[in-house]
Design a protein around this motif. Structure first.
Motif, PDB file in Angstrom:
ATOM      1  N   GLU A  26       0.793  -1.276   0.005  1.00 43.63           N
ATOM      2  CA  GLU A  26      -0.060   0.228   0.180  1.00 43.63           C
ATOM      3  C   GLU A  26       0.948   1.345   0.126  1.00 43.63           C
ATOM      4  OE1 GLU A  26      -2.895  -0.361   3.346  1.00 43.63           O
ATOM      5  OE2 GLU A  26      -3.920  -1.958   2.368  1.00 43.63           O
ATOM      6  N   SER A  27       2.258   1.324   0.373  1.00 47.55           N
ATOM      7  CA  SER A  27       2.875   2.245   0.536  1.00 47.55           C
ATOM      8  C   SER A  27       4.122   2.062   0.048  1.00 47.55           C
ATOM      9  CB  SER A  27       2.942   2.902   2.126  1.00 47.55           C
ATOM     10  OG  SER A  27       3.387   2.226   2.686  1.00 47.55           O
ATOM     11  N   GLN A  28       5.183   3.159  -0.107  1.00 49.45           N
ATOM     12  CA  GLN A  28       6.484   2.934  -0.631  1.00 49.45           C
ATOM     13  C   GLN A  28       7.290   2.238   0.747  1.00 49.45           C
ATOM     14  OE1 GLN A  28       8.022   3.476  -3.375  1.00 49.45           O
ATOM     15  NE2 GLN A  28       9.747   2.589  -2.623  1.00 49.45           N
ATOM     16  N   ALA A  29       6.949   2.362   2.115  1.00 47.89           N
ATOM     17  CA  ALA A  29       7.549   1.904   3.158  1.00 47.89           C
ATOM     18  C   ALA A  29       7.254   0.410   3.283  1.00 47.89           C
ATOM     19  CB  ALA A  29       6.911   2.438   4.340  1.00 47.89           C
ATOM     20  N   ASP A  30       6.152  -0.072   2.849  1.00 49.60           N
ATOM     21  CA  ASP A  30       5.583  -1.544   2.931  1.00 49.60           C
ATOM     22  C   ASP A  30       6.518  -2.298   1.624  1.00 49.60           C
ATOM     23  OD1 ASP A  30       3.890  -1.405   4.571  1.00 49.60           O
ATOM     24  OD2 ASP A  30       2.086  -1.343   3.469  1.00 49.60           O
TER      25      ASP A  30
END
Length: 193
Positions: A26-30
């Motif tokens: 869902e995000s760049q961090a994931d």
């Protein structure tokens, strides 16, 4: 309907490899977390590689030190000889290729092509580049046409007689030409006199 058997394995959450269970990050961090965990697993596989490589280098060094000077000289001579032999056969193959192409193109003396081109062998992926050799020989044939035979010309043919003209006998049999007829006439005149 039948009752489920308590000893049967119970379905669990779908496996992570199941395509229906995959969910996009869902995000760049994931995404970064997923990539980092994958890299960590790969690094774990090759954890002792650098240490193993250092040990192998040290082993090779110790084996080299154990060798006597004569063994070292023998190894060096073998390496040199194998390089010289490879170069010698490369030269032979290249010269054969040049001569074959030159003969195909109609050179008067295919060895001339080899002499003019010299000993420079074009290589491609550690092999002789036969396409490049062929291009060089073809260019030589264009640049120095005196090295190549002239194309064969068709032999001249006798003109065909026009309708109504007497056709000469050209069968090639003895006694059938004009000269033979003249000799027969001369012989007949001498006998009558």
């Amino acid at each position: 309907m039948s009752m489920p058997n308590p000893t049967d394995p119970q379905p669990t959450d779908p496996a992570p490899t199941d395509p229906r269970a995959w969910k996009a990050p869902e995000s760049q961090a994931d995404l970064d977390r997923i990539v980092e965990s994958r890299l960590a697993r790969e690094r774990e596989k090759y954890k002792g590689y650098d240490e193993l490589k250092a040990k192998a280098e040290k082993w090779d060094q110790l084996e080299d030190e154990k060798k006597t000077p004569s063994e070292k000289a023998i190894e060096e001579a073998r390496a040199t000889a194998s390089g010289e032999t490879a170069a010698k056969y490369d030269q032979r193959i290249a010269s054969s290729e040049v001569k074959a192409v030159a003969a195909t193109l109609g050179f008067l003396d295919p060895a001339d092509a080899l002499t003019v081109l010299g000993s420079d062998i074009p290589k491609k992926d550690d092999d002789i580049d036969t396409d490049e050799l062929k291009k060089r020989v073809e260019k030589l044939a264009q640049d120095k046409p005196y090295l190549v035979k002239e194309p064969s010309r068709t032999p001249r043919t006798r003109p065909q007689p026009r309708p109504g003209e007497k056709q000469q006998d050209t069968t090639g049999k003895p006694g059938t030409g004009k000269a033979a007829a003249a000799l027969r006439q001369l012989g007949a005149n001498r006998r009558s006199n």
